[in-house]
Scaffold this motif. Structure first.
Motif, mmCIF file in Angstrom:
data_model
loop_
_atom_site.group_PDB
_atom_site.id
_atom_site.type_symbol
_atom_site.label_atom_id
_atom_site.label_comp_id
_atom_site.label_asym_id
_atom_site.label_seq_id
_atom_site.Cartn_x
_atom_site.Cartn_y
_atom_site.Cartn_z
ATOM 1 N N ARG A 1 0.979 -1.084 -0.033
ATOM 2 C CA ARG A 1 0.076 -0.018 0.084
ATOM 3 C C ARG A 1 0.965 1.357 0.056
ATOM 4 O O ARG A 1 1.739 1.274 0.680
ATOM 5 C CB ARG A 1 -0.918 -0.245 1.131
ATOM 6 N N MET A 2 0.612 2.177 -0.970
ATOM 7 C CA MET A 2 1.184 3.500 -0.939
ATOM 8 C C MET A 2 0.304 4.628 -1.118
ATOM 9 O O MET A 2 -1.022 4.444 -1.377
ATOM 10 C CB MET A 2 2.133 3.461 -2.116
ATOM 11 N N LEU A 3 0.779 5.824 -0.370
ATOM 12 C CA LEU A 3 -0.279 6.894 -0.430
ATOM 13 C C LEU A 3 0.531 7.934 -1.287
ATOM 14 O O LEU A 3 1.587 8.305 -0.918
ATOM 15 C CB LEU A 3 -0.197 7.261 1.096
ATOM 16 N N LEU A 4 -0.233 8.730 -1.974
ATOM 17 C CA LEU A 4 0.105 9.841 -2.982
ATOM 18 C C LEU A 4 -0.721 11.082 -2.794
ATOM 19 O O LEU A 4 -1.847 11.023 -2.681
ATOM 20 C CB LEU A 4 0.108 9.319 -4.218
ATOM 21 N N THR A 5 -0.006 12.022 -2.094
ATOM 22 C CA THR A 5 -0.859 13.341 -1.976
ATOM 23 C C THR A 5 -0.318 14.386 -2.035
ATOM 24 O O THR A 5 0.937 14.397 -2.107
ATOM 25 C CB THR A 5 -1.308 13.261 -0.167
ATOM 26 N N GLY A 6 -1.093 15.681 -2.268
ATOM 27 C CA GLY A 6 -0.453 16.858 -2.549
ATOM 28 C C GLY A 6 -0.615 17.789 -1.237
ATOM 29 O O GLY A 6 0.222 18.774 -1.179
ATOM 30 N N ALA B 1 -2.211 7.364 8.402
ATOM 31 C CA ALA B 1 -2.155 6.406 7.039
ATOM 32 C C ALA B 1 -1.108 5.333 7.265
ATOM 33 O O ALA B 1 -1.345 4.292 7.132
ATOM 34 C CB ALA B 1 -1.755 7.167 5.813
ATOM 35 N N VAL B 2 0.110 5.713 7.910
ATOM 36 C CA VAL B 2 1.237 4.925 8.129
ATOM 37 C C VAL B 2 0.654 3.843 9.374
ATOM 38 O O VAL B 2 0.860 2.803 8.998
ATOM 39 C CB VAL B 2 2.376 5.555 8.645
ATOM 40 N N ASN B 3 0.012 4.328 10.314
ATOM 41 C CA ASN B 3 -0.270 3.422 11.524
ATOM 42 C C ASN B 3 -1.484 2.660 11.238
ATOM 43 O O ASN B 3 -1.452 1.678 11.491
ATOM 44 C CB ASN B 3 -0.560 4.447 12.657
ATOM 45 N N ILE C 1 1.183 1.753 5.489
ATOM 46 C CA ILE C 1 1.715 1.970 4.016
ATOM 47 C C ILE C 1 3.464 1.756 3.912
ATOM 48 O O ILE C 1 4.105 1.657 4.759
ATOM 49 C CB ILE C 1 1.424 3.411 3.513
ATOM 50 N N PHE C 2 3.382 1.464 2.586
ATOM 51 C CA PHE C 2 5.032 1.055 2.129
ATOM 52 C C PHE C 2 5.675 2.547 1.969
ATOM 53 O O PHE C 2 6.739 2.501 2.269
ATOM 54 C CB PHE C 2 4.860 0.096 1.256
ATOM 55 N N ARG C 3 5.123 3.163 1.178
ATOM 56 C CA ARG C 3 5.566 4.481 0.998
ATOM 57 C C ARG C 3 4.452 5.723 0.812
ATOM 58 O O ARG C 3 3.427 5.562 0.713
ATOM 59 C CB ARG C 3 6.152 4.443 -0.684
ATOM 60 N N TYR C 4 5.049 6.876 1.241
ATOM 61 C CA TYR C 4 4.305 8.068 1.332
ATOM 62 C C TYR C 4 4.831 8.930 0.362
ATOM 63 O O TYR C 4 6.029 9.260 0.529
ATOM 64 C CB TYR C 4 4.359 8.446 2.694
#
Length: 154
Positions: A77-82, A92-94, A98-101
């Motif tokens: 799982r990865m999170l992509l945000t502006g 999100a990490v907790n 997630i693997f990458r932010y």
């Protein structure tokens, strides 16, 4: 084992952009919301990597990735945000582990690299799981046949 990638974002232009950017590099599916993403996982899954936007209507990326973790724990799982909101990133990490932010805008090279690392992690984890299953199966068969020594519990 799958190499499918799912992008989840409530901005259709962003999803179309990811598809154009990564065409010919990865097999990509898209979903326009967290709810649609969960449905896509049920219908088209499994997915090796899921990349989600953080700020979406209805269900944010942290909530979505936490649900993905329950539904498909093997998926990377990865999170992509502006938005550079540390509280949301920590959530999100907790919650979603997630693997990458990744921050928007994200260059093609950075995105491709992150996804490749995610695919490698997915494959490595799947191989580890298979090795553990095989080892446990062999131990159970050996114990059943009496060909292994048992250690008494105290």
């Amino acid at each position: 084992m799958t190499n499918q990638i799912l992008f989840v974002d409530d901005d259709r232009r962003a999803l179309d952009g990811y598809k154009r950017l990564l065409r010919g590099v990865f097999e990509i599916e898209t979903a326009g919301s967290g709810i649609q993403g969960l449905a896509t996982i049920h219908v088209l899954g499994p997915f090796a990597v899921i990349v989600s936007d953080m700020r979406m209507t209805g269900m944010n990326g942290a909530e979505f990735l936490a649900r993905v973790r329950e539904l498909a724990p093997q998926t990377v799982r990865m999170l992509l945000t502006g938005y550079r909101d540390m509280d949301l990133a920590i959530e999100a990490v907790n919650d979603g582990q997630i693997f990458r932010y990744l921050n928007k805008p994200c260059s093609k090279d950075e995105l491709v690299s992150a996804i490749r690392f995610g695919l490698a992690k997915y494959q490595s984890d799947a191989e580890d799981d298979e090795l553990i299953k095989e080892t446990m199966q062999r131990r159970m068969e050996a114990a059943r046949d009496g060909s292994c020594e048992t250690i008494p519990l105290k």
